[in-house]
Design a protein around this motif. Sequence first.
Motif, PDB file in Angstrom:
ATOM      1  N   PHE A 150       1.132  -1.587   0.173  1.00 50.66           N
ATOM      2  CA  PHE A 150      -0.138  -0.213  -0.607  1.00 50.66           C
ATOM      3  C   PHE A 150       0.871   1.138   0.598  1.00 50.66           C
ATOM      4  N   SER A 151       2.180   1.055   0.835  1.00 52.61           N
ATOM      5  CA  SER A 151       2.501   2.817   0.829  1.00 52.61           C
ATOM      6  C   SER A 151       3.429   2.632  -0.446  1.00 52.61           C
ATOM      7  N   LEU A 152       4.000   1.855  -0.931  1.00 56.26           N
ATOM      8  CA  LEU A 152       4.216   1.558  -2.248  1.00 56.26           C
ATOM      9  C   LEU A 152       3.906   2.133  -3.570  1.00 56.26           C
ATOM     10  N   LEU A 153       2.139   1.984  -3.379  1.00 55.14           N
ATOM     11  CA  LEU A 153       1.862   2.110  -4.009  1.00 55.14           C
ATOM     12  C   LEU A 153       1.519   3.412  -4.317  1.00 55.14           C
ATOM     13  N   ILE A 154       1.023   4.140  -2.925  1.00 52.01           N
ATOM     14  CA  ILE A 154       0.434   5.709  -2.352  1.00 52.01           C
ATOM     15  C   ILE A 154       2.003   6.528  -2.948  1.00 52.01           C
ATOM     16  N   GLY A 155       3.615   5.343  -2.098  1.00 46.55           N
ATOM     17  CA  GLY A 155       3.307   6.818  -2.094  1.00 46.55           C
ATOM     18  C   GLY A 155       4.422   6.647  -3.670  1.00 46.55           C
ATOM     19  N   SER A 156       4.471   5.771  -4.959  1.00 50.29           N
ATOM     20  CA  SER A 156       4.245   6.527  -6.552  1.00 50.29           C
ATOM     21  C   SER A 156       3.697   6.795  -6.944  1.00 50.29           C
ATOM     22  N   MET A 157       2.214   6.889  -6.297  1.00 50.80           N
ATOM     23  CA  MET A 157       1.394   8.042  -7.343  1.00 50.80           C
ATOM     24  C   MET A 157       1.574   9.336  -6.532  1.00 50.80           C
ATOM     25  N   VAL A 158       1.868   9.239  -5.318  1.00 49.24           N
ATOM     26  CA  VAL A 158       1.241  11.499  -4.795  1.00 49.24           C
ATOM     27  C   VAL A 158       2.885  10.965  -4.990  1.00 49.24           C
ATOM     28  N   GLY A 159       3.315  11.699  -6.376  1.00 48.68           N
ATOM     29  CA  GLY A 159       4.668  12.209  -5.961  1.00 48.68           C
ATOM     30  C   GLY A 159       4.940  13.541  -6.311  1.00 48.68           C
ATOM     31  N   SER A 160       6.125  13.824  -7.464  1.00 46.60           N
ATOM     32  CA  SER A 160       5.500  15.494  -8.043  1.00 46.60           C
ATOM     33  C   SER A 160       4.519  16.156  -8.857  1.00 46.60           C
ATOM     34  N   GLY A 161       3.698  14.794  -9.812  1.00 46.35           N
ATOM     35  CA  GLY A 161       2.825  15.393  -9.852  1.00 46.35           C
ATOM     36  C   GLY A 161       1.549  15.733  -9.600  1.00 46.35           C
ATOM     37  N   ILE A 162       1.185  16.095  -8.258  1.00 47.31           N
ATOM     38  CA  ILE A 162       0.167  16.230  -7.850  1.00 47.31           C
ATOM     39  C   ILE A 162       0.478  17.944  -8.256  1.00 47.31           C
ATOM     40  N   PHE A 163       1.915  18.334  -7.773  1.00 43.26           N
ATOM     41  CA  PHE A 163       2.243  19.475  -7.562  1.00 43.26           C
ATOM     42  C   PHE A 163       3.139  20.358  -8.237  1.00 43.26           C
ATOM     43  N   ILE A 164       3.216  19.297  -9.307  1.00 40.68           N
ATOM     44  CA  ILE A 164       3.411  19.646 -10.918  1.00 40.68           C
ATOM     45  C   ILE A 164       2.282  20.087 -11.884  1.00 40.68           C
ATOM     46  N   PRO A 219      -5.225  15.434 -25.388  1.00 40.34           N
ATOM     47  CA  PRO A 219      -3.985  13.995 -24.550  1.00 40.34           C
ATOM     48  C   PRO A 219      -3.529  14.877 -24.210  1.00 40.34           C
ATOM     49  N   LEU A 220      -2.765  16.116 -24.355  1.00 44.41           N
ATOM     50  CA  LEU A 220      -1.496  16.116 -23.201  1.00 44.41           C
ATOM     51  C   LEU A 220      -2.133  16.756 -21.764  1.00 44.41           C
ATOM     52  N   ALA A 221      -3.665  16.781 -21.561  1.00 44.79           N
ATOM     53  CA  ALA A 221      -4.313  17.331 -20.551  1.00 44.79           C
ATOM     54  C   ALA A 221      -4.199  16.009 -19.243  1.00 44.79           C
ATOM     55  N   PHE A 222      -4.640  15.155 -20.758  1.00 38.13           N
ATOM     56  CA  PHE A 222      -4.904  13.869 -20.008  1.00 38.13           C
ATOM     57  C   PHE A 222      -3.485  13.236 -19.625  1.00 38.13           C
ATOM     58  N   TYR A 223      -2.704  13.111 -20.598  1.00 33.99           N
ATOM     59  CA  TYR A 223      -0.688  12.949 -20.164  1.00 33.99           C
ATOM     60  C   TYR A 223      -0.757  13.170 -18.926  1.00 33.99           C
ATOM     61  N   ALA A 224      -0.587  14.791 -18.799  1.00 37.23           N
ATOM     62  CA  ALA A 224      -0.544  15.483 -17.040  1.00 37.23           C
ATOM     63  C   ALA A 224      -1.198  14.991 -15.778  1.00 37.23           C
ATOM     64  N   GLY A 225      -2.411  14.515 -16.241  1.00 37.23           N
ATOM     65  CA  GLY A 225      -2.917  13.921 -15.524  1.00 37.23           C
ATOM     66  C   GLY A 225      -2.980  12.491 -14.587  1.00 37.23           C
ATOM     67  N   MET A 226      -2.492  11.669 -15.830  1.00 35.64           N
ATOM     68  CA  MET A 226      -2.604  10.483 -15.662  1.00 35.64           C
ATOM     69  C   MET A 226      -0.843  10.444 -14.848  1.00 35.64           C
ATOM     70  N   ALA A 260       0.278  12.529 -13.131  1.00 36.68           N
ATOM     71  CA  ALA A 260       0.171  11.819 -11.649  1.00 36.68           C
ATOM     72  C   ALA A 260      -0.172  11.631 -10.620  1.00 36.68           C
ATOM     73  N   TYR A 261      -1.024  10.079 -11.523  1.00 37.10           N
ATOM     74  CA  TYR A 261      -1.737   9.207 -10.938  1.00 37.10           C
ATOM     75  C   TYR A 261      -0.935   7.763 -11.428  1.00 37.10           C
ATOM     76  N   SER A 262       0.292   7.797 -12.137  1.00 43.04           N
ATOM     77  CA  SER A 262       0.775   7.034 -12.614  1.00 43.04           C
ATOM     78  C   SER A 262       1.246   6.270 -11.160  1.00 43.04           C
ATOM     79  N   GLY A 263       1.611   4.934 -11.313  1.00 40.93           N
ATOM     80  CA  GLY A 263       1.757   4.264  -9.811  1.00 40.93           C
ATOM     81  C   GLY A 263       1.645   3.229  -9.661  1.00 40.93           C
ATOM     82  N   TRP A 264      -0.468   3.154 -10.631  1.00 42.35           N
ATOM     83  CA  TRP A 264      -0.878   2.153  -9.614  1.00 42.35           C
ATOM     84  C   TRP A 264      -0.299   0.927 -10.071  1.00 42.35           C
ATOM     85  N   PHE A 265       0.984   0.799 -10.889  1.00 41.98           N
ATOM     86  CA  PHE A 265       0.858  -0.469 -11.365  1.00 41.98           C
ATOM     87  C   PHE A 265       2.183  -1.417 -11.013  1.00 41.98           C
ATOM     88  N   GLN A 266       2.859  -0.306 -10.075  1.00 40.62           N
ATOM     89  CA  GLN A 266       4.064  -1.013  -9.082  1.00 40.62           C
ATOM     90  C   GLN A 266       4.021  -2.125  -8.431  1.00 40.62           C
TER      91      GLN A 266
END
Length: 469
Positions: free
Chosen positions: A16-30, A202-209, A211-217
């Motif tokens: 759980f920490s690996l997934l949260i830690g991978s998703m909540v990173g720089s994405g939501i802040f940039i 598509p570029l908006a989705f790339y930026a949003g995705m 931020a969420y990337s990490g769910w596959f870790q």
Amino acid sequence: EEAVFLRKKITLLRAFSLLIGSMVGSGIFISPKGVLKNSGSVGFSLVVWFSCGILSMFGALCYAELGTRITKSGGHYIYILETLGPLPSFLFLWAEFFAIRPANSAVVALAFGRYLLEPFFAPCAAPVPAVKLVSLLGYYIVLTLNSWSVTWSARLQTALSIVKLLALALIIVPGMMLLAQGHTENFQDAFDRQSLVLDKLPLAFYAGMFAYSGWFQAGFVREELVRPERNIPLAVIVSVVTVIVGYMLTNVSYYTVLGTQDVLASPAVAVSFVQRAFKSLISVVPVLVALSCFGTMNGGILTFSRTLFVASREGQWPPLFSMIHIRRHTPLPAVMLMFPLVTAMVCIGDIYHLMNFFSFSRWLFIGLATLGLIVHRRRHPELHSPFKVPIFVPVSFTIICLFTVAMSFYSDPVSISIGCTVVLSGFPVYYLIIHRQILNFLPFFTLSDYFTHKLQLLLEVVQQEIKTY
């Protein structure tokens, strides 16, 4: 004196920490800047953020089923190899090593350096050379830790996941307080259709995705997970739901305090938010954000090193990288391999160009992996899976991924063409070295075996003695 293999040290909490830690990173802040810029308005940007969350949940459920069907580590790579064959899996490995992973790591590292230095130079921007130097220093620290101990890397990930959620809470709470007081002026005319440009979506989705990337870790460390059949689906569902709720509230807080122009003009949205809403925390939040990025770097190294490890074990990467340190039980050569490429991309790269550059390749192969799930189901209907999703989930996720990849050629043809070229450049390498093995007869490969042996002695690494999958 004991068998050398990767131990099962990742519990449900650590997963759980690996997934949260991978998703909540720089994405939501940039990423809010990239989403808003390409969606055109506050309302449409929030729709994009929610859609990206639902899409991430679909993808995460597909990967949870793949993780219970296929018992090897390696994530995207092993899923494509086992379902679609060796050529697409090698092309993924080629693109992942030379484009996707170093660019992704460079984005996170640059965000780490920028947020860590921002309080010291406010209200001015931090000098670019200083940002890059601190970014590299942070990356090297994480690299060293992952080379030293899996246990300590996992413990660090757990601790930093708490820090990440705290950083989100410090943005959400003041924003919600101001919203409750009636500060809704930035949400007036939220869905301005005149500013919506469809070919930029598509570029908006790339930026949003991103931020969420990490769910596959979780799939990358499958062989090191305790009770993976139970813990992979459970960790995936809880973590993705947590992040969707957190991201939506965070974006609402951003827009409550900052106007459209403020978000677009800010190099670090979270810092601008704190300067406007909660000045007493001006020196605290950037540090928490930097630590959040630090955790994402740690999770990225932990997981991608396993991809190289498994690819080497499957014969599609040099044999040195399937070796494990005899005392530390870490895949030391695979961990260290990303060092030069990430260093180069941090030195020459820009965050938003890097993001578009690697997003094309990443989502192309994620779409192929979920397509592989559909193929695997049809080929092996007799195979019992402890976790199974409705067929419309992988079908819809695959179509959306591939459609977004196709549309991105119109949105940013230069960056996407570079990414496409990197993927296609793997074809001759595959046919010469992997498929035909023509180059294996050249003297270079005899010399390569000699250096592999010397490096094995130097690094104190050996082949895995038992298979745990």
